[in-house]
Design a protein around this motif. Sequence first.
Motif, PDB file in Angstrom:
ATOM      1  N   PHE A 131      19.295 -16.493   0.629  1.00 38.32           N
ATOM      2  CA  PHE A 131      19.054 -15.161   1.196  1.00 38.32           C
ATOM      3  C   PHE A 131      18.283 -14.306   0.192  1.00 38.32           C
ATOM      4  N   ILE A 132      17.178 -13.739   0.660  1.00 40.45           N
ATOM      5  CA  ILE A 132      16.264 -13.054  -0.261  1.00 40.45           C
ATOM      6  C   ILE A 132      15.771 -11.731   0.324  1.00 40.45           C
ATOM      7  N   ARG A 133      15.143 -10.960  -0.532  1.00 42.78           N
ATOM      8  CA  ARG A 133      14.572  -9.688  -0.085  1.00 42.78           C
ATOM      9  C   ARG A 133      13.301  -9.983   0.740  1.00 42.78           C
ATOM     10  N   PRO A 134      13.120  -9.298   1.892  1.00 45.41           N
ATOM     11  CA  PRO A 134      11.904  -9.534   2.692  1.00 45.41           C
ATOM     12  C   PRO A 134      10.661  -9.300   1.838  1.00 45.41           C
ATOM     13  N   GLY A 135       9.698 -10.154   2.018  1.00 44.88           N
ATOM     14  CA  GLY A 135       8.455 -10.005   1.248  1.00 44.88           C
ATOM     15  C   GLY A 135       8.398 -10.946   0.056  1.00 44.88           C
ATOM     16  N   THR A 136       9.569 -11.503  -0.324  1.00 46.54           N
ATOM     17  CA  THR A 136       9.565 -12.413  -1.484  1.00 46.54           C
ATOM     18  C   THR A 136       9.619 -13.874  -1.033  1.00 46.54           C
ATOM     19  N   GLN A 137       9.466 -14.093   0.277  1.00 45.10           N
ATOM     20  CA  GLN A 137       9.702 -15.456   0.779  1.00 45.10           C
ATOM     21  C   GLN A 137       8.711 -16.494   0.261  1.00 45.10           C
ATOM     22  N   LYS A 138       7.474 -16.041   0.005  1.00 48.86           N
ATOM     23  CA  LYS A 138       6.471 -17.012  -0.428  1.00 48.86           C
ATOM     24  C   LYS A 138       6.841 -17.625  -1.790  1.00 48.86           C
ATOM     25  N   GLU A 139       7.242 -16.721  -2.718  1.00 50.58           N
ATOM     26  CA  GLU A 139       7.614 -17.223  -4.053  1.00 50.58           C
ATOM     27  C   GLU A 139       8.812 -18.157  -3.978  1.00 50.58           C
ATOM     28  N   TRP A 140       9.842 -17.724  -3.213  1.00 48.07           N
ATOM     29  CA  TRP A 140      11.060 -18.549  -3.152  1.00 48.07           C
ATOM     30  C   TRP A 140      10.813 -19.880  -2.464  1.00 48.07           C
ATOM     31  N   TYR A 141       9.959 -19.824  -1.445  1.00 47.35           N
ATOM     32  CA  TYR A 141       9.607 -21.059  -0.726  1.00 47.35           C
ATOM     33  C   TYR A 141       8.965 -22.049  -1.703  1.00 47.35           C
ATOM     34  N   GLU A 142       8.014 -21.555  -2.499  1.00 47.28           N
ATOM     35  CA  GLU A 142       7.349 -22.441  -3.471  1.00 47.28           C
ATOM     36  C   GLU A 142       8.357 -22.927  -4.502  1.00 47.28           C
TER      37      GLU A 142
END
Length: 514
Positions: free
Chosen positions: A273-284
Amino acid sequence: MAKQEDDFKKVIAHAKEYGYVFQSSEIYDGLSAVYDYAQNGVELKNNIREYWWKAMVQLHENIVGLDAAIFMHPTTWKASGHIDAFNDPLIDNKDSKKRYRADVLVEDHVARIEAKIDKEVEKAAKRFGETFDKEQFLATNARVIGYMEQAGAILKRLGKSLEKEDLADVKLLIEELEIACPVSGSRNWTDVKQFNLMFGTKLGATADTAMDLYLRPETAQGIFVNFLNVQKTGRMKIPFGIAQVGKAFRNEIVARQFIFRMREFEQMEMQFFIRPGTQKEWYEQWKETRMKWHLSMGMGPENYRFHDHEKLAHYADAAADIEFRFPFGFKELEGIHSRTDFDLGNHEKYSGKKLQYFDPDTNEHYVPYVVETSIGLDRMFLAVFSNSLQEEELDNGTSRTVLKIPPVLAPTKAAVLPLVKKDGLPEVAMKIYDELKWDYNIAYDEKDAVGRRYRRQDAAGTPLCITVDHQTLEDDTVTLRYRDSMEQIRIPVATIREKVSLEVDMKYWLKKMA
Ligand code: ATP
């Protein structure tokens, strides 16, 4: 293709012969795509599960576990989109009456094109010998480039048609590619239709009060509906994860390929679970972390690759598979999905309960975004098992069948063998066994000549053999034999435990991820 099929048959036969996997209800001729794990299989499965759990939960201070029920309130599946969208496109061959997944027929066709590329590479590698540069060859050879473009274009069109639910175009594609039914050989196809994969059942005693339920098709929803409970009671701060291992059920249309595609299987999932907008970094980041986990088991980097999705599931804004080289080619082993706030947002909507997080760093309330890692335990089992089974030609002209399961996952860590069944050797061997059994799964075997016992342990996947002989009685040393190299060394009895530990303890293997 024939060799692949042959190899795969050997894998299935070996899994049965050595007590790893049995067909479910075999005495009643089995149940299609349902399997039981036997005495060795259950140990391997437990070890894979534990290796995953330690890597995900124990080694991450911000990830905790959960064990949610298989039955869930039916509205869960409305909110998650499974009632409306958890479909596979199916197509029937009118002559053989066999049913296929339309997308799999096309993907198999693409796999055949990719096999041609592999053949070209193999041929060129032979022709050029030492000077062969694979990267350069792939980038410049006209025939290979042609195949790659062909494969890419087909997958792109399939992805687009599925995304638009244009099933007529999927059929057209099958016709244009002249894909024939593997059974009848004909191209006499029905239209493509959607088929929902969830198993339904009922809760309650009487027909009029019974409630329609589904067996969960994924474990993820148990995590989503518990998100706020875990966050509050665990005082979790975003970013954080919830991990779960459990059964999932899918009424797969085409359930071939042994435990690769089952109707009842187990998933190991983690929702982050992450802050919206940070999904790209966490996905990578999760793509990288998960790949490291796979590589830590030492099954060879050449056997893994990423495949980025063209067609995204109804919940995702980015998705990739970690594919593994199974005996039938590269196929999905694990999925990494950026699920946005789709699930939590919909559960809010359908339940009327707020599923929001107050972020003390930004002073705002929001529905978190989610990045998920999802791997099939059974599929991982197949990856390990099929990759480990090898036929080896030995220097003395004989051959051996060896199951080179990474020692950390092996069902039995060591076998203790008295050289002969007399002269007090069994008693000494038994003593060693009794010492080691507190920490490890150990086998004791005194039947047959020691060479045959080694072969038996090789084929069963035991990484170490400890042999007690007459010298042991004199100087308290034993022979330690390594399954993979067949090397034999002499070590003091007092150091056996440490030697075994260095080979098989999870911490040494998990440290390779760092
Ligand atoms: P596939 O495209 O192969 O059907 P999927 O994309 O539907 O798989 P996911 O829903 O992403 O799979 O599930 C995550 C993981 O669960 C997969 O990577 C796979 O390892 C495992 N899995 C999915 N379906 C099955 C099945 N029927 N049998 C065994 N494992 C499965």
